[in-house]
Design a protein around this motif. Structure first.
Motif, PDB file in Angstrom:
ATOM      1  N   ALA A   7       0.862  -1.189   0.058  1.00 29.97           N
ATOM      2  CA  ALA A   7      -0.015   0.022   0.097  1.00 29.97           C
ATOM      3  C   ALA A   7       1.068   1.266  -0.072  1.00 29.97           C
ATOM      4  CB  ALA A   7      -0.964   0.057   1.144  1.00 29.97           C
ATOM      5  N   ARG A   8       2.290   0.997   0.309  1.00 28.44           N
ATOM      6  CA  ARG A   8       3.145   2.481   0.528  1.00 28.44           C
ATOM      7  C   ARG A   8       4.148   2.288  -0.551  1.00 28.44           C
ATOM      8  NH1 ARG A   8       1.926   4.424   5.730  1.00 28.44           N
ATOM      9  NH2 ARG A   8      -0.162   4.344   5.990  1.00 28.44           N
ATOM     10  N   GLY A   9       4.709   1.162  -0.902  1.00 28.04           N
ATOM     11  CA  GLY A   9       5.736   1.102  -1.832  1.00 28.04           C
ATOM     12  C   GLY A   9       5.308   1.271  -3.497  1.00 28.04           C
ATOM     13  N   ASN A  69      11.243   6.449  -5.089  1.00 26.72           N
ATOM     14  CA  ASN A  69      11.372   7.883  -5.037  1.00 26.72           C
ATOM     15  C   ASN A  69      10.587   8.457  -3.713  1.00 26.72           C
ATOM     16  OD1 ASN A  69      11.799   8.144  -8.124  1.00 26.72           O
ATOM     17  ND2 ASN A  69      10.452   6.733  -8.159  1.00 26.72           N
ATOM     18  N   LYS A  70      10.846   7.709  -2.678  1.00 25.57           N
ATOM     19  CA  LYS A  70      10.462   8.635  -1.326  1.00 25.57           C
ATOM     20  C   LYS A  70      11.559   8.630  -0.614  1.00 25.57           C
ATOM     21  CE  LYS A  70       5.645   6.691  -1.721  1.00 25.57           C
ATOM     22  NZ  LYS A  70       5.885   5.873  -2.927  1.00 25.57           N
ATOM     23  N   GLY A  71      11.322   9.751   0.596  1.00 24.39           N
ATOM     24  CA  GLY A  71      12.377  10.150   1.286  1.00 24.39           C
ATOM     25  C   GLY A  71      12.581   9.104   2.389  1.00 24.39           C
ATOM     26  N   THR A  95       9.701   8.752   5.344  1.00 26.47           N
ATOM     27  CA  THR A  95       8.557   7.940   4.952  1.00 26.47           C
ATOM     28  C   THR A  95       8.927   6.313   4.790  1.00 26.47           C
ATOM     29  OG1 THR A  95       7.924   9.563   3.481  1.00 26.47           O
ATOM     30  CG2 THR A  95       6.980   7.514   2.757  1.00 26.47           C
ATOM     31  N   THR A 118       2.646  12.626  -2.228  1.00 28.72           N
ATOM     32  CA  THR A 118       3.847  11.955  -2.858  1.00 28.72           C
ATOM     33  C   THR A 118       4.509  10.682  -1.745  1.00 28.72           C
ATOM     34  OG1 THR A 118       5.140  13.646  -1.951  1.00 28.72           O
ATOM     35  CG2 THR A 118       4.651  13.742  -4.084  1.00 28.72           C
ATOM     36  N   ALA A 119       4.085  10.640  -0.621  1.00 30.24           N
ATOM     37  CA  ALA A 119       4.514   9.522   0.441  1.00 30.24           C
ATOM     38  C   ALA A 119       4.036   8.389   0.111  1.00 30.24           C
ATOM     39  CB  ALA A 119       4.360  10.186   1.656  1.00 30.24           C
ATOM     40  N   ARG A 120       2.569   8.297  -0.660  1.00 28.18           N
ATOM     41  CA  ARG A 120       1.734   7.291  -0.771  1.00 28.18           C
ATOM     42  C   ARG A 120       1.648   7.083  -2.324  1.00 28.18           C
ATOM     43  NH1 ARG A 120      -1.403   6.688   3.917  1.00 28.18           N
ATOM     44  NH2 ARG A 120      -0.142   7.325   5.622  1.00 28.18           N
ATOM     45  N   ASP A 163       5.652  14.082   0.960  1.00 25.91           N
ATOM     46  CA  ASP A 163       7.217  13.606   0.891  1.00 25.91           C
ATOM     47  C   ASP A 163       7.828  14.391  -0.007  1.00 25.91           C
ATOM     48  OD1 ASP A 163       9.630  12.401   0.475  1.00 25.91           O
ATOM     49  OD2 ASP A 163       8.839  10.430   1.004  1.00 25.91           O
TER      50      ASP A 163
END
Lengths: 264, 264
Positions: free
Chosen positions: A42-44, A48-50, A53, B41-43, B242
């Motif tokens: 659900a999150r990956g 491109n995430k910091g 997160t 952008t975090a999700r 994010d």
């Protein structure tokens, strides 16, 4: 809160199902152990995430796996493994990427190692740091390969486009005469034949699939108290945080068998 | 909880920054209004996520924008727009993709409309349903184009690989003689020149950029009470969940100016 369990299993923490390819190999090499798998779908993806997160999601995953009975956890997603570096946990958490780097240093003879990975991994400079902790004399050459995952997910494994993308990505590593190439993500092994052609036959490829057997064997021999605590059996359990259709299809394809994915 | 605001602005809800290309056009066409932008952008990306996950994130975004002062909200991410269909909100929520479908029906003369979008949008069968609500006689031909986003994010806008991927994606739509092609995502317009060549010069392309001006103009004329409530000024505000390096770089590139992205 998650319900606790008394079954002690090998936990695998993942984001994008690539870890299932790893599990296939673990089941093959260690058929006696039970696997507990969680992918934070659900999150990956985390490419491109910091760091903040990714860390939050990785810690949620670790927490879930421990509560469900993981006696040790292998983090197959390289982005998650990197941000967990200094996290304190109740059970040993193994970064697959650490084992990959260790293997690369041992295998390289000309001390020129290539690493392909997502942007997040390359930007973190993790590969150089990990390799230089073992041997400062090794030259580490990296290349971000963010298009490989989308191409693999689309099933474009043998297309001309995929070959062209790999040629572009690997050209510089080839010119710089690496003798060892690390595939950081288990799914990259689905492209291993083309990668081998494009990088050159003389280059040794280090992949999660090639190292998991010997490294896990040695880990369990070194930690008999953990080995002893692991439950025997075949009741592997697979959890994801988003079980949409594509996730279900890929899971069966990559593990090579139909599985029941539970959504939490 | 988010702090409330008394500035009434045009809210844009996004996931992957593609909406910034839309904002560029809105600022150009309606320089008097203030924009309030939020990208989850975090999700995101939401292409490979299930409806439940996307809906939760979209509702969080709507909630944030309303509390920050959005008087109307344009949902630029097609995946988010689709799942919000029956959600009750305090301010009008406009799905850009609805306007796109409406425009396509009006523009098509041979009643054969092509739609390119992510897997989530194509699998939802949204395009056919939306178009058939307006005109049941239109034949809708769709193609999932999940590799376009990664290629655009990499900046491979004019590469041979990108041309080859587009040729593959558009071949069937070309053969089936559509006269109108809908680009559902604002970022696809960065590839519009190649898309036009591959689909054929005779095909009209309907893009978020081409329709936002006239549709927003008409919306504001039809709703003078909303138009009147909008704050005049240039203090646009940009929020993301994010704000990693790549997000910051893409934001400046796509909006065409340096902006301050605030992470919430």
């Amino acid at each position: 809160m998650f319900q606790c369990s008394n079954d002690y299993m090998i936990g695998i923490l993942d984001s994008n199902l690539g870890g299932l390819i790893l599990i296939k190999e673990i089941i093959n090499k260690f058929p006696e152990y039970q696997i507990l798998y969680f992918a934070h779908t659900a999150r990956g993806p985390f490419d491109n995430k910091g760091e903040g997160t990714i860390k939050k999601c990785a810690e949620q995953g670790i927490d879930f796996l421990i509560k469900k009975g993981a006696k040790l956890i292998i983090v197959s997603d390289p982005c998650m493994a990197i941000v967990l570096k200094d996290t304190k946990t109740k059970v040993p958490v193994i970064s697959l990427i650490d084992w990959l780097m260790d293997s690369a240093v041992k295998k390289s003879q000309n001390k020129r190692v290539g690493v392909i990975a997502s942007h997040a991994v390359i930007n973190s400079d993790f590969a150089s740091k990990a390799i230089h902790q073992i041997d400062k004399g090794v030259k580490v050459l990296t290349k971000a390969t963010p298009l490989l995952w989308p191409l693999i997910r689309e099933g474009w494994l043998k297309r001309a486009v995929t070959k062209k993308v790999l040629k572009t990505y690997l050209y510089n590593l080839h010119c710089k005469q690496i003798d060892t190439l690390v595939l950081t993500d288990p799914v990259y092994s689905l492209l291993q034949d083309i990668i081998q052609i494009k990088i050159g036959r003389q280059v040794k490829i280090i992949s999660p699939i090639s190292i998991i057997g010997p490294y896990l064997q040695k880990f369990l021999e070194d930690k008999p108290e953990i080995k002893k605590g692991l439950q025997k059996g075949h009741k592997h359990q697979f959890f994801v945080s988003d079980a949409n259709c594509q996730v279900k299809t890929l899971a069966s394809q990559w593990l090579g068998q139909k599985i029941q994915l539970k959504e939490i």
